[in-house]
Design an enzyme around this catalytic site. Structure first.
Site, PDB file in Angstrom:
ATOM      1  N   ALA A 188       0.809  -1.219   0.000  1.00 56.00           N
ATOM      2  CA  ALA A 188       0.000   0.000   0.000  1.00 56.00           C
ATOM      3  C   ALA A 188       0.840   1.266   0.000  1.00 56.00           C
ATOM      4  O   ALA A 188       0.303   2.355   0.182  1.00 56.00           O
ATOM      5  CB  ALA A 188      -0.936  -0.007   1.205  1.00 56.00           C
ATOM      6  N   GLY A 189       2.154   1.125  -0.208  1.00 56.44           N
ATOM      7  CA  GLY A 189       3.013   2.317  -0.174  1.00 56.44           C
ATOM      8  C   GLY A 189       2.812   3.185  -1.413  1.00 56.44           C
ATOM      9  O   GLY A 189       2.330   2.725  -2.448  1.00 56.44           O
ATOM     10  N   HIS A 246      14.335   3.057 -34.161  1.00 55.02           N
ATOM     11  CA  HIS A 246      15.528   2.819 -34.978  1.00 55.02           C
ATOM     12  C   HIS A 246      16.704   3.698 -34.569  1.00 55.02           C
ATOM     13  O   HIS A 246      16.538   4.779 -34.041  1.00 55.02           O
ATOM     14  CB  HIS A 246      15.250   2.971 -36.476  1.00 55.02           C
ATOM     15  CG  HIS A 246      14.287   4.058 -36.838  1.00 55.02           C
ATOM     16  ND1 HIS A 246      13.605   4.098 -38.023  1.00 55.02           N
ATOM     17  CD2 HIS A 246      13.863   5.144 -36.161  1.00 55.02           C
ATOM     18  CE1 HIS A 246      12.830   5.155 -38.058  1.00 55.02           C
ATOM     19  NE2 HIS A 246      12.957   5.797 -36.945  1.00 55.02           N
ATOM     20  N   GLU A 251      17.572  -7.836  20.328  1.00 56.17           N
ATOM     21  CA  GLU A 251      17.084  -6.479  20.023  1.00 56.17           C
ATOM     22  C   GLU A 251      17.425  -6.121  18.574  1.00 56.17           C
ATOM     23  O   GLU A 251      18.288  -6.750  17.946  1.00 56.17           O
ATOM     24  CB  GLU A 251      17.692  -5.440  20.974  1.00 56.17           C
ATOM     25  CG  GLU A 251      19.194  -5.370  20.914  1.00 56.17           C
ATOM     26  CD  GLU A 251      19.789  -4.252  21.763  1.00 56.17           C
ATOM     27  OE1 GLU A 251      19.049  -3.363  22.224  1.00 56.17           O
ATOM     28  OE2 GLU A 251      21.023  -4.259  21.938  1.00 56.17           O
TER      29      GLU A 251
HETATM   30  P1  TTP Z   1       8.356   2.067   2.022  1.00 52.08           P
HETATM   31  O1  TTP Z   1       9.278   1.702   0.904  1.00 52.08           O
HETATM   32  O2  TTP Z   1       8.945   2.521   3.296  1.00 52.08           O
HETATM   33  O3  TTP Z   1       7.342   3.181   1.540  1.00 52.08           O
HETATM   34  P2  TTP Z   1       6.753   3.400   0.107  1.00 52.08           P
HETATM   35  O4  TTP Z   1       6.491   2.130  -0.598  1.00 52.08           O
HETATM   36  O5  TTP Z   1       5.568   4.311   0.260  1.00 52.08           O
HETATM   37  O6  TTP Z   1       7.911   4.146  -0.704  1.00 52.08           O
HETATM   38  P3  TTP Z   1       8.497   5.637  -0.607  1.00 52.08           P
HETATM   39  O7  TTP Z   1       9.246   5.729   0.690  1.00 52.08           O
HETATM   40  O8  TTP Z   1       9.377   5.737  -1.801  1.00 52.08           O
HETATM   41  O9  TTP Z   1       7.351   6.611  -0.691  1.00 52.08           O
HETATM   42  O10 TTP Z   1       7.364   0.855   2.334  1.00 52.08           O
HETATM   43  C1  TTP Z   1       7.804  -0.448   2.589  1.00 52.08           C
HETATM   44  C2  TTP Z   1       6.712  -1.424   2.281  1.00 52.08           C
HETATM   45  O11 TTP Z   1       5.585  -1.244   3.142  1.00 52.08           O
HETATM   46  C3  TTP Z   1       6.170  -1.309   0.892  1.00 52.08           C
HETATM   47  O12 TTP Z   1       5.893  -2.617   0.443  1.00 52.08           O
HETATM   48  C4  TTP Z   1       4.890  -0.539   1.045  1.00 52.08           C
HETATM   49  C5  TTP Z   1       4.430  -0.926   2.418  1.00 52.08           C
HETATM   50  N1  TTP Z   1       3.721   0.111   3.156  1.00 52.08           N
HETATM   51  C6  TTP Z   1       2.352  -0.039   3.378  1.00 52.08           C
HETATM   52  O13 TTP Z   1       1.733  -1.012   2.926  1.00 52.08           O
HETATM   53  N2  TTP Z   1       1.710   0.925   4.111  1.00 52.08           N
HETATM   54  C7  TTP Z   1       2.366   2.000   4.627  1.00 52.08           C
HETATM   55  O14 TTP Z   1       1.723   2.825   5.306  1.00 52.08           O
HETATM   56  C8  TTP Z   1       3.781   2.138   4.361  1.00 52.08           C
HETATM   57  C9  TTP Z   1       4.542   3.321   4.884  1.00 52.08           C
HETATM   58  C10 TTP Z   1       4.410   1.170   3.625  1.00 52.08           C
END
Ligand code: TTP
Length: 393
Positions: A8-9, A308, A146
């Site tokens: 969802a990013g 081309h 950790e």
């Molecule tokens: P990120 O790579 O941190 O975020 P992004 O995909 O939005 O990229 P950018 O920083 O370039 O804007 O996200 C890591 C993974 O997590 C990616 O698979 C997307 C997912 N994600 C979500 O599903 N929801 C969220 O709110 C965020 C921040 C990330």
């Protein structure tokens, strides 16, 4: 086991390539990035895929439908992108037992994901030369003690590779406060899990977080290298196809062309006559690589035409792009230093001595355009005949 795939990013660092297509749906070696993730999860024994979607979700839903490789797929919408813990929390109602979380924009070595599932609860890790840039795992008595984010003095070179199997109890640990950077972080959930459970680190041979345009090249190099030769398309007797090349059914390689593996020519693509496609190139669906064109170590996403007399090297070219005759891409600086690209307003080194251009969807170049190394053309950009482009537009 259920596998939750985060897709969802917004993929802002991948712009302009992610303007229309969400980053996890960008193609690497013939399949969306998240398709590689889903395949690894299914091979490791996932019996349900839960996709967390948001931005550009229609393309994800269309691609996977309701089942993938015999495994049911369900979708959960994350309304606001508040971070990776928030994304998993959106899937809370679906969680029923131990669950895996994988990132839809990460590539994993599938055998490693298999081992991760077997070792549950577990965290995937990988050894890197520069651990200070990552979350470093400190391990004690075979369990993760950790995770220290970007430490100045890392205790070891084992870092978090963004794939986990959580115990069922973690379902009730997903509500974490906003972090300093204003996101709800999955690593904060992990901290809670590590406190209560023995979590095994499982070292992957290889892992990649695909965030920026040039990382698509590295991703493509990796995944193309895992394919065996398969020629199902129409290859002229007067063409040469060398090494591990995939020519999909419905693709055409015409007279006088040379294709050197590893390379992938997708259905509907035409190559030649007299074209030269060099190693680690992905030619997407319905792409046209015409007469006397040389393509090297590049990704041409879909429906693009390099008609081309052009050269494209170490570049990522979007969809429905038209490169006019004589378009040439520079992919090497005179001083031999790594090529930089502007990402979200800042100059960032690609770490690559050879890197060409990033061309957004629907861009068109006039004849004899020269694109300098590291230049980005935005979606729908135009250049005039004979132009030399040295700054992004
Ligand atoms: P990120 O790579 O941190 O975020 P992004 O995909 O939005 O990229 P950018 O920083 O370039 O804007 O996200 C890591 C993974 O997590 C990616 O698979 C997307 C997912 N994600 C979500 O599903 N929801 C969220 O709110 C965020 C921040 C990330």
């Amino acid at each position: 086991m259920q596998a939750i795939l985060l897709a969802a990013g917004r993929g802002t660092r991948m712009r302009p390539l992610s303007n229309e297509v969400p980053k996890p749906m960008l193609t690497v070696a013939g399949r969306p990035i998240v398709g590689h993730t889903a395949a690894a999860a299914v091979e490791a024994g996932a019996d349900e895929l839960v996709m967390v979607v948001g931005y550009g979700q229609e393309t994800v839903r269309e691609h996977f439908g309701s089942s993938y490789r015999g495994v049911p797929v369900s979708y959960v919408e994350q309304d606001e992108q508040q971070g990776t813990a928030d994304a998993v929390r959106a899937a809370k109602e679906h969680i029923d037992g131990a669950f895996a979380v994988l990132y839809g924009d990460n590539l994993y070595d599938p055998a490693g994901i298999d081992a991760l599932f077997d070792a549950a609860p577990s965290i995937a890790s990988v050894r890197v030369p520069n651990p200070s840039n990552y979350g470093v795992l400190n391990v004690s008595d075979g369990a993760v003690a950790e995770i220290v984010e970007k430490p100045d003095a890392p205790q070891n070179d084992l870092v978090n590779a963004g794939a986990y199997v959580f115990p069922a109890e973690a379902r009730d640990m997903l509500d974490v406060p906003l972090s300093e950077r204003g996101e709800r972080e999955l690593t904060d959930v992990l901290d809670r899990v590590i406190d209560r459970f023995n979590v095994s680190p499982v070292t992957l041979d290889r892992w990649m977080d695909v965030g920026r345009p040039w990382e698509l090249l590295e991703a493509n190099e990796w995944k193309l290298g895992t394919f065996d030769r398969r020629v199902d398309g129409d290859v002229s007797d007067d063409a040469t196809v060398q090494g591990d090349v995939v020519v999909e059914e419905g693709a055409t390689v015409r007279d006088g062309s040379v294709v050197e593996g590893p390379a992938y020519i997708s259905a509907g693509a035409t190559v030649g006559p007299n074209a030269y496609v060099r190693g680690c190139t992905f030619v997407g669906p319905d792409v046209h690589v015409g007469h006397a064109v040389e393509i090297k170590n590049s990704v041409l996403l879909a429906e693009t035409s390099v008609g081309h007399l052009s050269y494209v090297g170490d570049s990522v070219v979007g969809r429905r792009v038209n490169l006019g005759a004589g378009t040439n891409v520079a992919n090497l600086r005179h001083d031999g230093e790594a090529v930089s690209v502007t990402v979200k307003g800042e100059r960032v080194s690609t770490g690559r001595r050879k890197f060409g251009a990033v061309v957004g969807d629907d861009a068109k170049t006039g004849i004899n355009t020269a694109l300098n190394a590291g230049v980005k053309l935005s979606e729908g950009a135009r250049t005039m005949p004979g132009e030399t482009v040295s700054t992004d537009r």
